[in-house]
Design an enzyme around this catalytic site. Structure first.
Site, PDB file in Angstrom:
ATOM      1  N   HIS A 162       0.849  -1.187   0.000  1.00 19.31           N
ATOM      2  CA  HIS A 162       0.000   0.000   0.000  1.00 19.31           C
ATOM      3  C   HIS A 162       0.884   1.236   0.000  1.00 19.31           C
ATOM      4  O   HIS A 162       1.970   1.225   0.589  1.00 19.31           O
ATOM      5  CB  HIS A 162      -0.883   0.057   1.250  1.00 19.31           C
ATOM      6  CG  HIS A 162      -2.125  -0.765   1.196  1.00 19.31           C
ATOM      7  ND1 HIS A 162      -2.697  -1.311   2.328  1.00 19.31           N
ATOM      8  CD2 HIS A 162      -2.924  -1.121   0.172  1.00 19.31           C
ATOM      9  CE1 HIS A 162      -3.796  -1.973   1.998  1.00 19.31           C
ATOM     10  NE2 HIS A 162      -3.946  -1.873   0.700  1.00 19.31           N
ATOM     11  N   CYS A 256      -2.337   2.767   9.155  1.00 18.05           N
ATOM     12  CA  CYS A 256      -3.299   1.728   8.770  1.00 18.05           C
ATOM     13  C   CYS A 256      -4.499   1.724   9.710  1.00 18.05           C
ATOM     14  O   CYS A 256      -5.618   1.425   9.281  1.00 18.05           O
ATOM     15  CB  CYS A 256      -2.634   0.353   8.792  1.00 18.05           C
ATOM     16  SG  CYS A 256      -1.546   0.027   7.395  1.00 18.05           S
TER      17      CYS A 256
END
Length: 265
Positions: A162, A256
């Site tokens: 990511h 996150c």
């Protein structure tokens, strides 16, 4: 500036499958420790004056704690997620419902994207990652819905699957990043856009030091990212170290766990 965050308690956190290189189901994870570490992160935000909202965790969704992946919020509008792996698919409607129930305009996406995992908002542009999860078609879809320019960046190292594992905004105009996580063309784009960026070392990237959250003054960052912390202090930022080592067993860190709710700015 006071920020508003959405977080999800890790009541059902576990490492039951492997969808990124950090995950080892055989090793598992200590849920009680993960909860204590997550509570430390929440407290760190609140001590800085930020508002933390909570979404109810859902049994059977062990990765729902990683709220950043649930949506992208900019200008009071919500571009929803569509997860790449079936194990996480049901997180997307849960996050869309949370926002819809509170009156936000919500777009259900056509293309695979993992929210703020791969979309990071600056003052003038949104940086968007691709290569492992989010499709480039989603970059265009988000741009159309949000009316903000989106700059695509290609990730090439599966450990940094990511964008938020390889880059974070320091403020609305500058970033910190790990160059080797990106393709050569994307590195050149970053060099042009951010000539004064903070460059992380391989050691700091390897402890997810770039999965950090900055409010422009304070940087909440994994405690092990020592070199990056020193450089941030040298640049005048106040560093707030946190220990999320248990959540890192699923490939997550402070960012996150944190979805920013941005209003009309």
């Amino acid at each position: 500036m006071r920020r508003r965050f959405l977080m999800c308690p890790p009541e059902h956190f576990a490492v039951e499958y492997a969808i990124n290189p950090w995950m080892d189901p055989a090793a598992g994870a200590d849920r009680a420790l993960a909860i204590r570490q997550w509570e430390g992160l929440k407290s760190a935000y609140e001590s800085l004056g930020h508002e933390v909202n909570l979404i109810e965790p859902i049994e059977g969704l062990p990765d729902m704690v990683f709220a950043a992946n649930g949506a992208l919020v900019a200008g009071g509008r919500v571009y929803g997620a569509r997860f790449a792996f079936p194990q996480r698919a049901e997180e997307a409607p849960a996050y869309r419902r949370w926002f819809a129930e509170r009156g936000y305009p919500v777009h259900e996406p056509e293309h695979v994207n993992e929210g703020e995992g791969d979309f990071l908002v600056l003052d003038e542009v949104i940086l968007a990652g691709t290569g492992f999860r989010t499709r480039t078609e989603a970059h265009l879809e988000a741009q159309e819905f949000l009316g903000r320019p989106v700059v695509s960046l290609r990730l090439v190292d599966p450990r940094y699957y990511h964008l938020d594992t390889a880059l974070f905004p320091l403020d609305g105009r500058n970033v910190a990043y790990y160059p080797e996580a990106f393709s050569e063309g994307s590195r050149e784009v970053l060099r042009r856009l951010f000539p004064d960026a903070v460059l992380a070392t391989a050691a700091d990237a390897a402890v997810l030091g770039l999965n950090a959250v900055s409010d422009g003054t304070h940087v909440v960052i994994n405690i092990e990212a020592s070199d990056l912390q020193l450089e941030l202090k040298r640049r005048g930022y106040e560093v707030v170290p946190v220990d999320l080592s248990e959540l890192r067993k699923a490939g997550g860190g402070p960012k996150c766990c944190t979805l920013e709710i941005r209003g009309d700015n």
